[in-house]
Motif scaffolding. Structure first.
Motif, PDB file in Angstrom:
ATOM      1  N   LEU A 141       0.859  -1.194   0.000  1.00  0.00           N
ATOM      2  CA  LEU A 141       0.000   0.000   0.000  1.00  0.00           C
ATOM      3  C   LEU A 141       0.889   1.235   0.000  1.00  0.00           C
ATOM      4  O   LEU A 141       1.788   1.365   0.847  1.00  0.00           O
TER       5      LEU A 141
ATOM      6  N   ILE B  45      -9.596  -2.133  14.032  1.00  0.00           N
ATOM      7  CA  ILE B  45      -9.515  -0.946  13.172  1.00  0.00           C
ATOM      8  C   ILE B  45      -8.381  -1.166  12.175  1.00  0.00           C
ATOM      9  O   ILE B  45      -7.273  -1.532  12.565  1.00  0.00           O
TER      10      ILE B  45
ATOM     11  N   ASP C 263     -13.544   5.651   8.410  1.00  0.00           N
ATOM     12  CA  ASP C 263     -12.346   6.044   9.164  1.00  0.00           C
ATOM     13  C   ASP C 263     -12.474   5.605  10.621  1.00  0.00           C
ATOM     14  O   ASP C 263     -13.528   5.806  11.254  1.00  0.00           O
TER      15      ASP C 263
ATOM     16  N   ASP D 293      -4.839  -2.340  13.655  1.00  0.00           N
ATOM     17  CA  ASP D 293      -3.943  -2.916  12.661  1.00  0.00           C
ATOM     18  C   ASP D 293      -3.812  -1.928  11.512  1.00  0.00           C
ATOM     19  O   ASP D 293      -4.414  -2.078  10.441  1.00  0.00           O
TER      20      ASP D 293
HETATM   21  N1  SAM Z   1      -2.469  -6.474   8.449  1.00  0.00           N
HETATM   22  C1  SAM Z   1      -1.357  -6.086   7.613  1.00  0.00           C
HETATM   23  C2  SAM Z   1      -0.191  -6.968   7.959  1.00  0.00           C
HETATM   24  O1  SAM Z   1      -0.333  -8.165   8.042  1.00  0.00           O
HETATM   25  O2  SAM Z   1       0.880  -6.397   8.126  1.00  0.00           O
HETATM   26  C3  SAM Z   1      -0.936  -4.639   7.683  1.00  0.00           C
HETATM   27  C4  SAM Z   1      -1.802  -3.598   7.974  1.00  0.00           C
HETATM   28  S1  SAM Z   1      -3.323  -3.446   7.152  1.00  0.00           S
HETATM   29  C5  SAM Z   1      -3.065  -3.745   5.468  1.00  0.00           C
HETATM   30  C6  SAM Z   1      -3.511  -1.689   7.266  1.00  0.00           C
HETATM   31  C7  SAM Z   1      -4.936  -1.270   6.989  1.00  0.00           C
HETATM   32  O3  SAM Z   1      -5.288  -0.058   7.668  1.00  0.00           O
HETATM   33  C8  SAM Z   1      -5.199  -0.992   5.492  1.00  0.00           C
HETATM   34  O4  SAM Z   1      -6.200  -1.878   5.030  1.00  0.00           O
HETATM   35  C9  SAM Z   1      -5.670   0.483   5.455  1.00  0.00           C
HETATM   36  O5  SAM Z   1      -6.599   0.717   4.444  1.00  0.00           O
HETATM   37  C10 SAM Z   1      -6.251   0.620   6.847  1.00  0.00           C
HETATM   38  N2  SAM Z   1      -6.377   2.006   7.344  1.00  0.00           N
HETATM   39  C11 SAM Z   1      -5.479   3.009   7.189  1.00  0.00           C
HETATM   40  N3  SAM Z   1      -5.938   4.132   7.773  1.00  0.00           N
HETATM   41  C12 SAM Z   1      -7.159   3.843   8.322  1.00  0.00           C
HETATM   42  C13 SAM Z   1      -8.131   4.590   9.065  1.00  0.00           C
HETATM   43  N4  SAM Z   1      -7.924   5.899   9.362  1.00  0.00           N
HETATM   44  N5  SAM Z   1      -9.261   3.971   9.472  1.00  0.00           N
HETATM   45  C14 SAM Z   1      -9.471   2.650   9.175  1.00  0.00           C
HETATM   46  N6  SAM Z   1      -8.598   1.881   8.463  1.00  0.00           N
HETATM   47  C15 SAM Z   1      -7.452   2.471   8.044  1.00  0.00           C
END
Ligand code: SAM
Length: 306
Positions: free
Chosen positions: A64, A99, A154, A173
């Protein structure tokens, strides 16, 4: 703001023929690279660039905004630790909020706890969920659990609407503090988390790297010590494809029934939901739970002084 495709943020990694290099101002002067077998998906949502590629040694990789989020080979280390460090530290967690975590891996780990009755999930970017379901089915399996209530939005806004004392546990997360997750590292967010937790409730957040981000970590620790009047501990684990090869976690509890994060009271093996689609735990165990809170001296000095 949504940059158009031609003006990508300058931290987007250069996908040079054959290799992906993770270049970011969050770790200046260094870049982890993975050999690319095939690019499987490239897109841009309303919030971030999304890239999936087949690597030669870590399976499929989710990126990302140019930052590696997970690989099939080592995601277990992060997902299992960020989830079981808090949930194994309290007896019978029932209501959990996740989250972020759009890939579904944390949901998969929360759903192993048969005491859990409700898993609220707030993810800002639906495209991450859709991409995870398409390319990472063993991770996205967490979205299928009937206890999951998905809310696209959010995390800050979601928490503002949560009644006080709702959750036993909150797991944040998030991606890094550049981009949509920026507010998830600031004091107002931690105050909202504390309000949403019951007395003796616990929160676990992604808390960067002691090798790279001590300045971010000391601010987080200082804020948490002022906001959470129970226990405030920092833990870490090894994740080969994260910058500096590790990831830290902030573990906090609110005032109320005492929580001793270092010694699990609710061993996951005791009541693990053994649904075969999740497969066995690959990383977490009670010994590594306790060991995760042992810090090198340079980090201990800073964290214990806040
Ligand atoms: N779970 C992953 C791992 O195994 O390392 C890493 C993190 S995960 C992909 C991070 C997530 O946080 C993403 O899906 C992103 O869209 C979400 N995210 C970022 N900012 C956010 C916010 N303000 N509120 C909710 N979700 C959010």
């Amino acid at each position: 703001t949504k940059e158009n495709a031609t003006t990508k943020p300058d931290f987007i990694s250069s996908v040079i023929p054959g290799w992906f290099s993770e270049i970011s101002p969050l770790w200046p002067g260094e870049a982890h690279s993975l050999k690319v077998e095939k690019i499987l998906f490239q897109g841009r949502s309303d919030y971030q660039d999304i890239l999936v590629f087949q690597s030669s040694t870590y399976g499929k990789v989710l990126v990302l905004d140019g930052v590696i989020q997970l690989t099939e080979r080592d995601e277990c280390a992060y997902q299992e630790m960020i989830t079981h460090l808090p949930l194994c530290s309290i007896p019978n967690p029932k209501k959990v909020l996740v989250i972020g975590g759009g890939d579904g891996g944390v949901l998969r780990e929360v759903s192993r706890h048969s005491s859990v009755e409700q898993i609220d999930h707030c993810e800002i970017d639906k495209m991450v969920i859709d991409v995870a379901k398409q390319f990472f089915p063993d991770v996205a399996v967490g979205h299928e659990d009937p206890r999951v209530n998905l809310h696209i939005g959010d995390g800050v806004a979601f928490l503002k609407a949560v009644p006080e004392g709702t959750y036993d546990a909150v797991i944040v997360d998030s991606s890094d503090p550049i981009g949509p997750a920026e507010e998830l590292f600031k004091r107002p967010f931690f105050e909202l988390v504390a309000k949403a937790l019951r007395p003796g409730g616990v929160v676990s957040t992604q808390a960067e790297s002691i090798w790279l981000h001590m300045h971010i970590i000391e601010d987080i620790v200082a804020n948490c010590r002022e906001i959470f009047k129970g226990s405030v501990k920092y833990a870490w684990t090894t994740v080969p494809t994260y910058p500096s090869g590790l990831m830290g976690f902030m573990l906090c509890s609110t005032e109320g029934p005492a929580v001793d994060f270092k010694h699990p009271v609710n061993p996951i093996g005791a009541n693990q939901d053994t649904c075969k689609s999740k497969g066995p735990l690959k990383f977490y165990n009670p010994e590594i739970h306790t060991a995760a809170f042992c810090l090198p001296s340079f980090a201990k000095k800073v964290i214990d002084s806040k």
